[in-house]
Design a protein around this motif. Structure first.
Motif, PDB file in Angstrom:
ATOM      1  N   ARG A 104      -4.148  -8.413  -5.899  1.00 23.36           N
ATOM      2  CA  ARG A 104      -4.737  -9.706  -5.522  1.00 23.36           C
ATOM      3  C   ARG A 104      -5.705 -10.252  -6.570  1.00 23.36           C
ATOM      4  O   ARG A 104      -5.905 -11.453  -6.665  1.00 23.36           O
ATOM      5  CB  ARG A 104      -5.445  -9.588  -4.184  1.00 23.36           C
ATOM      6  CG  ARG A 104      -4.490  -9.204  -3.071  1.00 23.36           C
ATOM      7  CD  ARG A 104      -5.003  -9.570  -1.712  1.00 23.36           C
ATOM      8  NE  ARG A 104      -4.103  -9.087  -0.673  1.00 23.36           N
ATOM      9  CZ  ARG A 104      -2.988  -9.723  -0.300  1.00 23.36           C
ATOM     10  NH1 ARG A 104      -2.662 -10.853  -0.890  1.00 23.36           N
ATOM     11  NH2 ARG A 104      -2.213  -9.219   0.643  1.00 23.36           N
ATOM     12  N   ASP A 527       1.345 -13.254  -0.213  1.00 24.35           N
ATOM     13  CA  ASP A 527       1.163 -13.236   1.235  1.00 24.35           C
ATOM     14  C   ASP A 527       1.027 -11.791   1.690  1.00 24.35           C
ATOM     15  O   ASP A 527       0.182 -11.452   2.496  1.00 24.35           O
ATOM     16  CB  ASP A 527       2.369 -13.887   1.922  1.00 24.35           C
ATOM     17  CG  ASP A 527       2.514 -15.349   1.508  1.00 24.35           C
ATOM     18  OD1 ASP A 527       1.471 -15.975   1.224  1.00 24.35           O
ATOM     19  OD2 ASP A 527       3.649 -15.846   1.437  1.00 24.35           O
ATOM     20  N   GLU A 528       1.897 -10.965   1.143  1.00 24.83           N
ATOM     21  CA  GLU A 528       1.877  -9.543   1.472  1.00 24.83           C
ATOM     22  C   GLU A 528       2.085  -8.796   0.163  1.00 24.83           C
ATOM     23  O   GLU A 528       2.928  -9.207  -0.645  1.00 24.83           O
ATOM     24  CB  GLU A 528       3.023  -9.235   2.444  1.00 24.83           C
ATOM     25  CG  GLU A 528       2.917  -7.885   3.088  1.00 24.83           C
ATOM     26  CD  GLU A 528       4.203  -7.528   3.832  1.00 24.83           C
ATOM     27  OE1 GLU A 528       4.417  -6.333   4.071  1.00 24.83           O
ATOM     28  OE2 GLU A 528       4.978  -8.447   4.133  1.00 24.83           O
ATOM     29  N   ILE A 529       1.323  -7.732  -0.083  1.00 25.22           N
ATOM     30  CA  ILE A 529       1.460  -7.001  -1.350  1.00 25.22           C
ATOM     31  C   ILE A 529       2.882  -6.435  -1.450  1.00 25.22           C
ATOM     32  O   ILE A 529       3.361  -5.775  -0.520  1.00 25.22           O
ATOM     33  CB  ILE A 529       0.419  -5.851  -1.417  1.00 25.22           C
ATOM     34  CG1 ILE A 529      -0.983  -6.428  -1.556  1.00 25.22           C
ATOM     35  CG2 ILE A 529       0.710  -4.899  -2.564  1.00 25.22           C
ATOM     36  CD1 ILE A 529      -1.236  -7.169  -2.850  1.00 25.22           C
ATOM     37  N   SER A 531       6.253  -4.247  -2.603  1.00 28.36           N
ATOM     38  CA  SER A 531       6.589  -2.896  -3.033  1.00 28.36           C
ATOM     39  C   SER A 531       7.576  -3.008  -4.180  1.00 28.36           C
ATOM     40  O   SER A 531       8.380  -3.944  -4.220  1.00 28.36           O
ATOM     41  CB  SER A 531       7.231  -2.114  -1.897  1.00 28.36           C
ATOM     42  OG  SER A 531       6.283  -1.889  -0.894  1.00 28.36           O
TER      43      SER A 531
ATOM     44  N   ARG B  13       9.891   2.613   2.317  1.00 27.61           N
ATOM     45  CA  ARG B  13       8.952   1.746   1.619  1.00 27.61           C
ATOM     46  C   ARG B  13       8.060   2.620   0.743  1.00 27.61           C
ATOM     47  O   ARG B  13       7.563   3.643   1.206  1.00 27.61           O
ATOM     48  CB  ARG B  13       8.088   1.053   2.675  1.00 27.61           C
ATOM     49  CG  ARG B  13       7.746  -0.341   2.320  1.00 27.61           C
ATOM     50  CD  ARG B  13       6.917  -0.954   3.427  1.00 27.61           C
ATOM     51  NE  ARG B  13       6.061  -1.959   2.813  1.00 27.61           N
ATOM     52  CZ  ARG B  13       6.537  -3.083   2.309  1.00 27.61           C
ATOM     53  NH1 ARG B  13       7.806  -3.340   2.349  1.00 27.61           N
ATOM     54  NH2 ARG B  13       5.711  -3.957   1.750  1.00 27.61           N
ATOM     55  N   GLU B  16       1.548   3.632  -0.347  1.00 28.00           N
ATOM     56  CA  GLU B  16       0.373   3.002  -0.952  1.00 28.00           C
ATOM     57  C   GLU B  16      -0.171   3.893  -2.069  1.00 28.00           C
ATOM     58  O   GLU B  16      -0.189   5.120  -1.942  1.00 28.00           O
ATOM     59  CB  GLU B  16      -0.697   2.800   0.125  1.00 28.00           C
ATOM     60  CG  GLU B  16      -1.817   1.855  -0.246  1.00 28.00           C
ATOM     61  CD  GLU B  16      -1.327   0.442  -0.505  1.00 28.00           C
ATOM     62  OE1 GLU B  16      -1.722  -0.128  -1.521  1.00 28.00           O
ATOM     63  OE2 GLU B  16      -0.551  -0.083   0.317  1.00 28.00           O
TER      64      GLU B  16
END
Lengths: 564, 204
Positions: A104, A527-529, A531, B13, B16
């Motif tokens: 961001r 909007d959304e990080i 992947s 996915r 993190e």
């Protein structure tokens, strides 16, 4: 947004002193563009004196002696520190790194804001040196002592003081920027993005920042000693007090030569992003390019004394520095060969960004090859301090600083401002720029080989050199043409903000993460990080309907790779 | 999506990212490498100038106080030890981090005071920035190091105030560690400068 007056004032305040990397990037961009015109006009003033010695320059009178020296000094200083650095690192480094690694903002947003405002202050100090008694510094952008150390020699006190202060502030600004770029790329990558999934331009920005950080310390040490010599009566560079003028040259070039690669690498990085998109092919030799960058960075620390072959250094030092200088052309050549192999059998589209990227490679090739002549001590003793050197380093620096910058602007403008730039004006801009760069600097190779000395405000006094006035006039026409060729860019740049075709999120059908964000990206970018599932150069992959395969798109079906 | 012909394995996915080293520490270490190169530049300049002199220290000039500064050096090294204790205390629940930080600051101030007294005395003996490269290198190198001590003291004061007022939170522990990195650097670089500048031999 609120219609409350107080909130609006606060909004304006936070827009000026913004911590958003995209706002800071644009602040660097506009400051750099403004300074580029200052640098260009200074070049034109110089050229007018050289082609018509003794004739007054409109509005300035006759530009000779100290006035000419100040023009040369400020042209070099402005172009390196206030154009190349803010445009390549300040604008593109800030804009691209967080978007391309999928985060961001920068790792240290407030430090980033401080970086720009320190740079802004340095710009104010530098510009104010035009207004002090005695005018700006006339001691060359390299500021060699004893000329720079003893005010009586240059006839200038305040200009040089302010010059040292401005350069020091500028270096501090990019120190803060560099720490941010590296930390962001190392620590804030999106989930799934490995180092080998980084776009090459991010690699090159990291490498450039590391080179800058590791080389800037000795220059700061040298500059502090220079300032003390001028103000506190120390004699670091004064042989009468036990000092050594050559010491400054070593400290200066220990920074000065790596600085060339600080500018070249981000320029090559921009080209590396553009070639695959407009050839619809994966980049050739990703790992080779990364390793070449690392080797270039390492070698850049051991070539500095090639600037001093005729300064009275030990002749035994000249041979190893010749060797390392010629060696450093190998990794850079590897990178260029990889670029050419990327083009091979690609579906090439000659859009404006691609034209400037190809122009960068072509012009830089001449700069690189002539560098081998300068790097060899035997040849350099003859061509040192002639126009050959001037031609060489303009051919080496104009491609990364201007061609790459233009390529990057045409390519990322839709992301920065949400609209496309005009192609016709872009092509006109490219044709003029490419033509007039060569008209300006090709004659200088010839003049230099004939022994024409640089840094001399009236070369016509050397009767033995014969009449080369024609070539001087040609070079002056070239500079004027080069400046005039930027008019289509300005019309295009400012006009397209309102009238350009609205760009979607991904107008070039490219893979890297910045094209996932809206154009222009909102505060916080995504909007959304996202992947990340693959490297950035998956173009024309077999078995897919689209010929691009963005980094963030999850593969359908089978498990293709382990996470993390 | 997939047809019946192929077996679909859902793609996990990516997880993190948990950076191995925090951003604050990466940033500080990068800054310290830059600082190390600054001091490397100063030291090499000193060695070049010292190597040019026929006799070092130059005859007829005051000698630098080796013993007094040696004691002063011990103060600074001790402040490095107390800084490490402050970091260790910040890891424990109820550790007295603020006390150790205050002790570090006190020792740092003592070092600075000692250097100040030394400068005043040397100036009194006639060693100034104008007395050749001997005085010039001394004041430049020690002055730049002293500026770093002042900067480190300011950083320390901010960290101490936070630790003293509100106790230690994870964010404050992180700022103790980052501040300690800078402090330890300023401490570690000094003995090198001390040996190089104060040793009474050298020259051609």
């Amino acid at each position: 947004m609120s219609h409350d007056g107080h909130a609006e004032a606060a909004g304006l305040w936070s827009r000026i002193f913004s911590t958003d990397h995209k706002v800071i990037a644009k602040q660097y961009l506009f400051t750099g563009i403004a300074m580029a015109f200052l640098g260009g006009i200074l070049a034109q003033i110089m050229r007018l004196q050289l082609s018509n010695p003794g004739h007054p320059v409109p509005g300035l009178g006759v530009v000779q002696g100290i006035k000419y020296n100040a023009t040369v000094t400020m042209h070099g200083t402005v172009m390196i520190f206030w154009v190349a650095m803010p445009l390549l690192l300040g604008a593109f480094g800030n804009f691209l790194i967080p978007l391309m690694v999928g985060t961001r903002d920068m790792a240290f947003p407030r430090l980033n804001m401080l970086s720009y405002w320190t740079f802004f202050l340095s710009t104010v100090v530098l510009v104010s040196s035009f207004l002090v008694p005695g005018g700006p510094s006339p001691v060359g952008w390299t500021a060699y002592p004893p000329l720079s150390a003893i005010p009586a020699y240059s006839g200038n006190t305040w200009g040089v003081h302010l010059w040292i202060l401005a350069v020091a502030l500028e270096l501090v600004a990019f120190l803060m920027g560099g720490i941010n770029y590296i930390t962001t790329a190392i620590n804030l990558r999106a989930p799934g993005m490995r180092m080998r999934d980084l776009p090459l331009v991010v690699w090159m920005q990291i490498a450039a920042s590391i080179i800058f950080l590791f080389s800037v310390g000795p220059l700061v040490a040298g500059a502090v000693m220079l300032l003390l010599d001028r103000t506190a009566g120390t004699g670091f560079y004064n042989p009468a007090a036990g000092g050594d003028p050559l010491l400054f040259q070593h400290l200066f070039w220990f920074f000065g030569h790596p600085e060339v690669y600080v500018l070249l690498l981000p320029g090559l990085g921009i080209v590396a992003e553009i070639l695959p998109v407009f050839s619809r092919k994966p980049i050739f030799g990703y790992r080779m390019i990364v390793w070449s960058t690392v080797v270039t960075g390492l070698l850049s620390f051991v070539v500095w004394a090639h600037h001093q072959f005729v300064s009275g250094i030990d002749p035994r030092l000249a041979a190893p520095f010749s060797l390392t200088t010629i060696l450093i052309s190998v990794p850079v050549a590897v990178t260029l060969f990889c670029f050419m192999a990327t083009l091979y059998r690609g579906s090439i589209e000659f859009k404006t960004p691609m034209l400037f990227a190809l122009g960068m490679m072509a012009v830089f090739l001449i700069g690189g090859v002539t560098g081998i002549l300068n790097g060899s001590a035997a040849a350099d003793i003859y061509i040192h301090d002639t126009y050959f050197v001037v031609a060489h380093f303009h051919y080496a620096l104009i491609p990364p600083v201007f061609f790459s910058f233009f390529a990057g602007i045409y390519y990322w403008y839709p992301k920065m401002f949400g609209r496309m730039m005009n192609e016709t004006l872009g092509r006109l801009h490219f044709l003029g720029t490419f033509l007039f760069v060569n008209v300006t600097f090709l004659p200088m190779f010839v003049m230099g080989l004939r022994g024409y000395p640089r840094r001399v405000y009236d070369p016509s006094q050397f009767v033995a050199l014969g009449n080369m006035g024609g070539m001087q006039i040609l070079a002056t026409i070239g500079t004027a043409g080069l400046l005039f060729s930027q008019v289509p860019l300005l019309i295009n740049f400012f006009g397209s903000m309102k009238r350009g075709r609205v760009a979607g999120a991904n107008p070039w059908r490219a893979n890297t993460l910045e094209w996932l964000a809206p154009s222009p990206p909102q505060h916080g970018n995504f909007d959304e990080i996202p992947s990340v599932y693959r490297w950035p150069y998956e173009y024309s992959a077999p078995g897919r309907d689209n010929d691009w395969y963005p980094q963030h798109v999850a593969p359908e079906g089978a498990l293709s790779r382990k996470a993390g | 999506m997939s047809t019946a012909a192929s077996v679909t394995v859902p793609t996990p996915r990516p997880v993190e990212r948990r950076p191995a080293v925090t951003a604050g520490r990466v940033g500080m270490v990068l800054f310290l490498f830059t600082e190390a190169m600054l001091f490397a530049g100063l030291v090499s300049a000193f060695l070049v100038l010292q190597g040019r002199a026929p006799v070092w220290p130059p005859p007829g000039q005051p000698r630098l106080p080796v013993a007094a500064t040696g004691v002063n050096t011990l103060f600074l090294i001790l402040s490095g030890v107390t800084m490490l204790r402050a970091v260790a205390a910040s890891r424990k629940v109820g550790g007295n981090t603020a006390t150790w930080l205050a002790a570090t600051g006190g020792l740092g101030l003592a070092f600075l005071l000692g250097q100040g007294i030394e400068w005043a005395r040397l100036l009194g003996y006639g060693l100034t920035t104008r007395s050749g490269v001997y005085g010039a290198t001394f004041y430049a190198v020690v002055g730049i190091h002293g500026t770093h001590v002042v900067a480190a003291l300011i950083a320390l004061a901010v960290t101490w105030r936070r630790a003293d007022r509100g106790g230690i939170t994870p964010a404050r522990r992180e700022s103790v560690v980052v501040c300690a990195l800078f402090w330890i650097f300023v401490v570690a670089v000094w003995p090198i400068l001390y040996v190089l500048l104060y040793q009474p031999w050298g020259g051609r």
